[in-house]
Design a protein around this motif. Structure first.
Motif, PDB file in Angstrom:
ATOM      1  N   ALA A 194       9.306  15.087   1.427  1.00  0.00           N
ATOM      2  CA  ALA A 194      10.421  14.224   1.030  1.00  0.00           C
ATOM      3  C   ALA A 194      10.034  13.554  -0.288  1.00  0.00           C
ATOM      4  O   ALA A 194       9.216  12.631  -0.286  1.00  0.00           O
ATOM      5  CB  ALA A 194      10.711  13.187   2.101  1.00  0.00           C
ATOM      6  N   PRO A 195      10.586  14.002  -1.419  1.00  0.00           N
ATOM      7  CA  PRO A 195      10.150  13.518  -2.738  1.00  0.00           C
ATOM      8  C   PRO A 195      10.257  12.007  -2.949  1.00  0.00           C
ATOM      9  O   PRO A 195       9.475  11.438  -3.695  1.00  0.00           O
ATOM     10  CB  PRO A 195      11.066  14.255  -3.715  1.00  0.00           C
ATOM     11  N   ASP A 196      11.183  11.339  -2.304  1.00  0.00           N
ATOM     12  CA  ASP A 196      11.379   9.905  -2.527  1.00  0.00           C
ATOM     13  C   ASP A 196      10.644   9.019  -1.527  1.00  0.00           C
ATOM     14  O   ASP A 196      10.844   7.804  -1.523  1.00  0.00           O
ATOM     15  CB  ASP A 196      12.874   9.571  -2.466  1.00  0.00           C
ATOM     16  N   VAL A 197       9.794   9.595  -0.691  1.00  0.00           N
ATOM     17  CA  VAL A 197       9.139   8.809   0.352  1.00  0.00           C
ATOM     18  C   VAL A 197       8.161   7.804  -0.253  1.00  0.00           C
ATOM     19  O   VAL A 197       7.435   8.103  -1.194  1.00  0.00           O
ATOM     20  CB  VAL A 197       8.431   9.719   1.387  1.00  0.00           C
ATOM     21  N   ASP A 198       8.212   6.574   0.270  1.00  0.00           N
ATOM     22  CA  ASP A 198       7.301   5.521  -0.157  1.00  0.00           C
ATOM     23  C   ASP A 198       6.529   4.963   1.033  1.00  0.00           C
ATOM     24  O   ASP A 198       5.393   4.545   0.890  1.00  0.00           O
ATOM     25  CB  ASP A 198       8.095   4.392  -0.828  1.00  0.00           C
ATOM     26  N   VAL A 211      11.382   3.390  -1.720  1.00  0.00           N
ATOM     27  CA  VAL A 211      10.727   2.220  -2.305  1.00  0.00           C
ATOM     28  C   VAL A 211      11.460   0.923  -1.948  1.00  0.00           C
ATOM     29  O   VAL A 211      10.857  -0.152  -1.928  1.00  0.00           O
ATOM     30  CB  VAL A 211      10.587   2.394  -3.841  1.00  0.00           C
ATOM     31  N   LEU A 212      12.743   0.991  -1.626  1.00  0.00           N
ATOM     32  CA  LEU A 212      13.503  -0.186  -1.206  1.00  0.00           C
ATOM     33  C   LEU A 212      13.476  -0.381   0.301  1.00  0.00           C
ATOM     34  O   LEU A 212      14.196  -1.215   0.831  1.00  0.00           O
ATOM     35  CB  LEU A 212      14.958  -0.061  -1.678  1.00  0.00           C
TER      36      LEU A 212
END
Length: 110
Positions: free
Chosen positions: A25-29, A56-57
């Motif tokens: 998942a490329p946007d995982v934070d 990130v949010l």
């Protein structure tokens, strides 16, 4: 600022886990795992682990069951001594740290 230093092995592990998670998942934070217990059925009580992927949010990412399973497998391979079936954990991808968030034990896992 109170920063802890990573050993070389911890730094390599953090990079590898981040690379694996970003491929899933490329946007995982943040990845959070929560053990889930069911009532005793015909085969006895069952324990499953619920995986939450967040950006990130700290908003949940749209991911299917295979992505959640792959993220859980990546963390289990990186941290084999963690008590996944009994403790709740949060993995911070940018920091490369796994934190135990079970109320009884607020200690970090190495």
């Amino acid at each position: 600022m109170n920063r802890t230093r990573h050993s070389a092995a911890e730094a390599v592990r953090a990079v590898m886990v981040a690379r694996n998670l970003r491929a899933i998942a490329p946007d995982v934070d943040t990845v959070q795992t929560t053990p889930v217990y069911t009532e005793a059925g015909p085969r006895g009580a069952r324990v499953a682990v619920r995986v939450h992927l967040a950006d990130v949010l700290h908003l949940p990412l749209a991911a299917d069951a295979d992505q959640h399973r792959a993220a859980y497998d990546a963390l289990r391979r990186a941290y084999p001594r963690a008590q996944w079936q009994s403790d709740e954990y949060r993995y911070d991808v940018p920091a490369g740290r796994l934190h135990r968030i079970t109320p009884d034990m607020p200690a970090d896992v190495r």
